[in-house]
Enzyme design. Sequence first.
Site, PDB file in Angstrom:
ATOM      1  N   ARG A  61     -52.714  -7.573 -27.381  1.00  0.00           N
ATOM      2  CA  ARG A  61     -52.460  -8.887 -27.968  1.00  0.00           C
ATOM      3  C   ARG A  61     -53.523  -9.263 -28.998  1.00  0.00           C
ATOM      4  O   ARG A  61     -53.243  -9.985 -29.954  1.00  0.00           O
ATOM      5  CB  ARG A  61     -52.361  -9.934 -26.875  1.00  0.00           C
ATOM      6  CG  ARG A  61     -51.068  -9.815 -26.081  1.00  0.00           C
ATOM      7  CD  ARG A  61     -50.865 -11.002 -25.171  1.00  0.00           C
ATOM      8  NE  ARG A  61     -51.665 -10.922 -23.974  1.00  0.00           N
ATOM      9  CZ  ARG A  61     -52.146 -11.968 -23.316  1.00  0.00           C
ATOM     10  NH1 ARG A  61     -51.957 -13.191 -23.788  1.00  0.00           N
ATOM     11  NH2 ARG A  61     -52.828 -11.811 -22.198  1.00  0.00           N
ATOM     12  N   ASP A 101     -50.472  -9.068 -17.161  1.00  0.00           N
ATOM     13  CA  ASP A 101     -50.817 -10.464 -16.937  1.00  0.00           C
ATOM     14  C   ASP A 101     -49.567 -11.337 -16.869  1.00  0.00           C
ATOM     15  O   ASP A 101     -48.452 -10.887 -17.141  1.00  0.00           O
ATOM     16  CB  ASP A 101     -51.721 -10.963 -18.063  1.00  0.00           C
ATOM     17  CG  ASP A 101     -53.188 -10.659 -17.812  1.00  0.00           C
ATOM     18  OD1 ASP A 101     -53.553 -10.359 -16.661  1.00  0.00           O
ATOM     19  OD2 ASP A 101     -53.974 -10.719 -18.786  1.00  0.00           O
ATOM     20  N   ARG A 113     -51.752  -2.860 -14.662  1.00  0.00           N
ATOM     21  CA  ARG A 113     -51.461  -4.242 -14.284  1.00  0.00           C
ATOM     22  C   ARG A 113     -51.170  -5.084 -15.524  1.00  0.00           C
ATOM     23  O   ARG A 113     -51.850  -4.939 -16.545  1.00  0.00           O
ATOM     24  CB  ARG A 113     -52.639  -4.839 -13.519  1.00  0.00           C
ATOM     25  CG  ARG A 113     -52.856  -4.209 -12.147  1.00  0.00           C
ATOM     26  CD  ARG A 113     -54.084  -4.779 -11.468  1.00  0.00           C
ATOM     27  NE  ARG A 113     -55.310  -4.351 -12.122  1.00  0.00           N
ATOM     28  CZ  ARG A 113     -56.511  -4.868 -11.879  1.00  0.00           C
ATOM     29  NH1 ARG A 113     -56.637  -5.876 -11.025  1.00  0.00           N
ATOM     30  NH2 ARG A 113     -57.581  -4.426 -12.507  1.00  0.00           N
TER      31      ARG A 113
END
Length: 291
Positions: free
Chosen positions: A213, A52, A50
Amino acid sequence: MTRFRIDLGYRGTDFHGWARQPGLRTVQGEVEDALALVTGAPVATVVAGRTDAGVHARHQVLHLDLEAPALARLAGRGDREPGAALAARLRGALGRGGARDIAIHSAAQAPPDFDARFAAVWRAYRYRLADAATFRDPLRADSTAEHRGRLDEAAMARAAGELLGLHDFLPFCKPRPEATTVRTLFALEVARDADDALEVRLRADAFCHHMVRALVGGLVRVGSGAWPASRPAELLARAEAGEGKAALGPMSVLPAHGLVLEAIGYPDPQEFAAQARTTRARRPDIGSHQH
């Protein structure tokens, strides 16, 4: 039930992530609505990872199961094999619905033990970042984050090289209850592209929440001079020595739009079931947010 594998990509700019959410536009919502339209029944999908809100995917993978009535509706009067028919009809339904930021690469029947989420053996991401040395290409603005000042890519590459292998990536993850933050990082490379933008390429067996990230955020701290090149590896060592999240300090999580899921790797088909069993036993949180 017949299992299908669908390979797709999407531009994440106008999506609230992959996972379906009431009242919000998501990739899963668009794809499952289109699947219901072409098969005549609700369809549940399982995705490799998944993403974001704002994160893009050049190559994502999902699987789904269709019952006999849905297969019959899908076939219609045509003579195409089911996978090709599913891909064509799904593209048409998405196009009619205005979802032109989703690309269906292919669809094919898959073995019943293929699992897009648990059978995966690696995931690869790319993060693109413009600094003071970068030519600003407006056509790539939606997939490029920005940093003021010049970054030292050589220092970032040195720091990256010390993070490879099996580690507890707690300093660069948002941990979930009852879930491990141990991962194997196969590749972490820093280089400039033709526009002198920094591209950070990562490949691992899986990534825990915010890991990509936050890792790139740590490398940016190195490149800006805020951290020595040794700091990211030192944080991993401290986590593996038992220091908790609070003691390791806050993460620097970069903006989502610079991140692209590039590819998912799978073993040979005869190894699907064994890989899925191993993954479930080792890391029950795999398949959660992958960046």
